[in-house]
Design a protein around this motif. Sequence first.
Motif, PDB file in Angstrom:
ATOM      1  N   THR A 152       0.601  -1.301  -0.045  1.00 22.70           N
ATOM      2  CA  THR A 152      -0.019  -0.050  -0.099  1.00 22.70           C
ATOM      3  C   THR A 152       0.920   1.244  -0.094  1.00 22.70           C
ATOM      4  OG1 THR A 152      -0.237  -0.062   2.517  1.00 22.70           O
ATOM      5  CG2 THR A 152      -2.061  -1.185   1.077  1.00 22.70           C
ATOM      6  N   LEU A 153       2.475   1.031  -0.181  1.00 19.84           N
ATOM      7  CA  LEU A 153       3.201   2.140  -0.314  1.00 19.84           C
ATOM      8  C   LEU A 153       3.126   3.090   0.989  1.00 19.84           C
ATOM      9  CD1 LEU A 153       2.578   3.313  -3.901  1.00 19.84           C
ATOM     10  CD2 LEU A 153       4.115   1.736  -3.141  1.00 19.84           C
ATOM     11  N   ASN A 154       2.805   2.338   2.181  1.00 19.40           N
ATOM     12  CA  ASN A 154       2.978   2.963   3.285  1.00 19.40           C
ATOM     13  C   ASN A 154       4.640   2.876   4.026  1.00 19.40           C
ATOM     14  OD1 ASN A 154       0.576   4.072   3.815  1.00 19.40           O
ATOM     15  ND2 ASN A 154      -0.383   2.090   4.564  1.00 19.40           N
ATOM     16  N   ASP A 155       5.086   2.025   3.554  1.00 16.88           N
ATOM     17  CA  ASP A 155       6.574   1.835   3.781  1.00 16.88           C
ATOM     18  C   ASP A 155       7.057   1.001   2.539  1.00 16.88           C
ATOM     19  OD1 ASP A 155       8.987   1.621   4.980  1.00 16.88           O
ATOM     20  OD2 ASP A 155       8.443   0.237   6.894  1.00 16.88           O
ATOM     21  N   LYS A 156       7.381   1.428   1.623  1.00 18.53           N
ATOM     22  CA  LYS A 156       7.670   0.853   0.453  1.00 18.53           C
ATOM     23  C   LYS A 156       9.052  -0.148   0.512  1.00 18.53           C
ATOM     24  CE  LYS A 156       9.021   3.480  -3.093  1.00 18.53           C
ATOM     25  NZ  LYS A 156       8.727   4.325  -4.389  1.00 18.53           N
ATOM     26  N   LEU A 157       9.881   0.444   1.005  1.00 13.78           N
ATOM     27  CA  LEU A 157      11.142  -0.560   1.101  1.00 13.78           C
ATOM     28  C   LEU A 157      11.361  -1.437   2.370  1.00 13.78           C
ATOM     29  CD1 LEU A 157      13.688   2.054  -0.675  1.00 13.78           C
ATOM     30  CD2 LEU A 157      12.573   0.035  -1.549  1.00 13.78           C
ATOM     31  N   ASN A 158      10.719  -1.196   3.336  1.00 21.07           N
ATOM     32  CA  ASN A 158      11.434  -2.035   4.656  1.00 21.07           C
ATOM     33  C   ASN A 158      10.989  -3.426   4.383  1.00 21.07           C
ATOM     34  OD1 ASN A 158      12.270  -2.110   7.146  1.00 21.07           O
ATOM     35  ND2 ASN A 158      10.093  -2.351   7.912  1.00 21.07           N
ATOM     36  N   TRP A 159       9.932  -3.892   3.999  1.00 19.91           N
ATOM     37  CA  TRP A 159       9.589  -5.355   4.076  1.00 19.91           C
ATOM     38  C   TRP A 159      10.315  -5.719   2.922  1.00 19.91           C
ATOM     39  CZ3 TRP A 159       7.221  -8.162   0.254  1.00 19.91           C
ATOM     40  CH2 TRP A 159       6.993  -9.412   0.353  1.00 19.91           C
ATOM     41  N   PHE A 160      10.231  -5.278   1.602  1.00 18.84           N
ATOM     42  CA  PHE A 160      10.873  -5.716   0.504  1.00 18.84           C
ATOM     43  C   PHE A 160      12.451  -6.104   0.599  1.00 18.84           C
ATOM     44  CE2 PHE A 160      12.209  -5.279  -3.986  1.00 18.84           C
ATOM     45  CZ  PHE A 160      11.528  -6.294  -4.459  1.00 18.84           C
ATOM     46  N   SER A 161      12.927  -5.165   1.320  1.00 12.85           N
ATOM     47  CA  SER A 161      14.384  -5.200   1.491  1.00 12.85           C
ATOM     48  C   SER A 161      15.011  -6.586   2.578  1.00 12.85           C
ATOM     49  CB  SER A 161      14.811  -3.973   2.232  1.00 12.85           C
ATOM     50  OG  SER A 161      14.572  -3.673   3.360  1.00 12.85           O
ATOM     51  N   GLN A 162      13.800  -6.912   3.239  1.00 11.52           N
ATOM     52  CA  GLN A 162      14.362  -8.246   4.145  1.00 11.52           C
ATOM     53  C   GLN A 162      13.677  -9.397   3.498  1.00 11.52           C
ATOM     54  OE1 GLN A 162      13.210  -7.305   8.399  1.00 11.52           O
ATOM     55  NE2 GLN A 162      12.936  -5.277   7.696  1.00 11.52           N
ATOM     56  N   GLU A 163      13.111  -9.313   2.222  1.00 13.29           N
ATOM     57  CA  GLU A 163      12.584 -10.380   1.645  1.00 13.29           C
ATOM     58  C   GLU A 163      13.664 -11.635   1.400  1.00 13.29           C
ATOM     59  OE1 GLU A 163       9.948 -12.952   1.104  1.00 13.29           O
ATOM     60  OE2 GLU A 163       9.609 -12.067  -1.009  1.00 13.29           O
ATOM     61  N   VAL A 164      14.019 -12.639   1.957  1.00  7.72           N
ATOM     62  CA  VAL A 164      14.998 -13.550   1.710  1.00  7.72           C
ATOM     63  C   VAL A 164      14.568 -14.355   0.377  1.00  7.72           C
ATOM     64  CG1 VAL A 164      16.163 -15.342   2.551  1.00  7.72           C
ATOM     65  CG2 VAL A 164      15.357 -13.958   4.098  1.00  7.72           C
ATOM     66  N   ASN A 165      15.870 -14.058  -0.485  1.00  6.51           N
ATOM     67  CA  ASN A 165      15.510 -14.759  -1.997  1.00  6.51           C
ATOM     68  C   ASN A 165      14.295 -14.456  -2.514  1.00  6.51           C
ATOM     69  OD1 ASN A 165      18.184 -16.155  -1.461  1.00  6.51           O
ATOM     70  ND2 ASN A 165      17.176 -17.558  -0.236  1.00  6.51           N
ATOM     71  N   PHE A 166      13.634 -13.516  -2.198  1.00  2.48           N
ATOM     72  CA  PHE A 166      12.238 -13.091  -2.668  1.00  2.48           C
ATOM     73  C   PHE A 166      11.070 -14.158  -2.579  1.00  2.48           C
ATOM     74  CE2 PHE A 166      15.213 -10.159  -5.025  1.00  2.48           C
ATOM     75  CZ  PHE A 166      14.979  -8.930  -4.522  1.00  2.48           C
ATOM     76  N   LEU A 167      11.103 -15.008  -1.562  1.00  4.22           N
ATOM     77  CA  LEU A 167      10.526 -16.191  -1.542  1.00  4.22           C
ATOM     78  C   LEU A 167       8.858 -15.630  -1.561  1.00  4.22           C
ATOM     79  CD1 LEU A 167      11.861 -18.779   0.810  1.00  4.22           C
ATOM     80  CD2 LEU A 167      11.767 -18.926  -1.642  1.00  4.22           C
ATOM     81  N   THR A 168       8.548 -14.781  -0.953  1.00  3.73           N
ATOM     82  CA  THR A 168       7.177 -14.350  -0.725  1.00  3.73           C
ATOM     83  C   THR A 168       6.652 -13.848  -2.061  1.00  3.73           C
ATOM     84  OG1 THR A 168       7.376 -14.076   1.683  1.00  3.73           O
ATOM     85  CG2 THR A 168       5.377 -13.078   0.560  1.00  3.73           C
TER      86      THR A 168
END
Length: 270
Positions: free
Chosen positions: A81-97
């Motif tokens: 929802t672009l409330n925190d655009k990078l925080n979660w994505f930057s922690q995505e291990v190997n983009f599994l989700t």
Amino acid sequence: MTTIYSISDIHGFYDSMLDTLSLVDLNSNKDNKLIFLGDYIDRGKDSCRVLYYIKELEEKYPNQVIVLLGNHEEMFIDWFTLNDKLNWFSQEVNFLTVKSFFSRDEFMDIIKNTKNNGESYSEVSYYMIKEIRKRHSKLQDWLVNKEKQDPFYETDNQIYVHAGIFEKDQFLWKYATQPDEFTWKYPAETGAFYKDIIAGHVSTVNVSNDSKYLGKVFWDGYSHFYIDGETERSGIVPLLKYDTFTGAYSSYTKRMDGSWVEYQITKRRV
């Protein structure tokens, strides 16, 4: 006899979730309930499938299935929802989700396109959001709408919540608990409370400081039941079962042959 089942912290492990849900009976008694306590995504490879399954189960049993959000869903919602655009994505291990929302070819095409266009990390993140939205808008809307509901489920005898509540004020806990405590509270609390508290978030090994609880429910001997069995390590999503007539809690152990054996958890209703 009415039964309340609860599970938590599935973390993208679809097959483990289905295995545990095979123990749940929502058909023989329409008063039976199944409560999901959050953290359905991240770590495993099937986060999208897990979300769709839970959504469809809730739609099939609207008066019996309760779905709460965990901190991982909150971070994911903030990202798309672009409330925190990078925080979660930057922690995505190997983009599994993120990968779980696309076919393999779709994901490779996205990566190829973003590389060819020389897009920044922020631009790649935004592009992923846009592509997920194209394919899964109804699923995203369903998740976002969950933020409008209470972050807990209360019965006469229990409080079901992802992480925990502020317990010091006892009967005023609904007002004393800060919003982020419901999904982020740490460390896990133990001891006596006027209602039983059933939570996930913190692994049962961590709470008990005992490795024998890997993949199992931990009861502190008083009022707290923790049900995050570290599925990534154990391969098991623990199930807590509560008999509203007797006040007894039970769970299941998985045998080497794949069968389940129910066992009682000693708990006397006060």
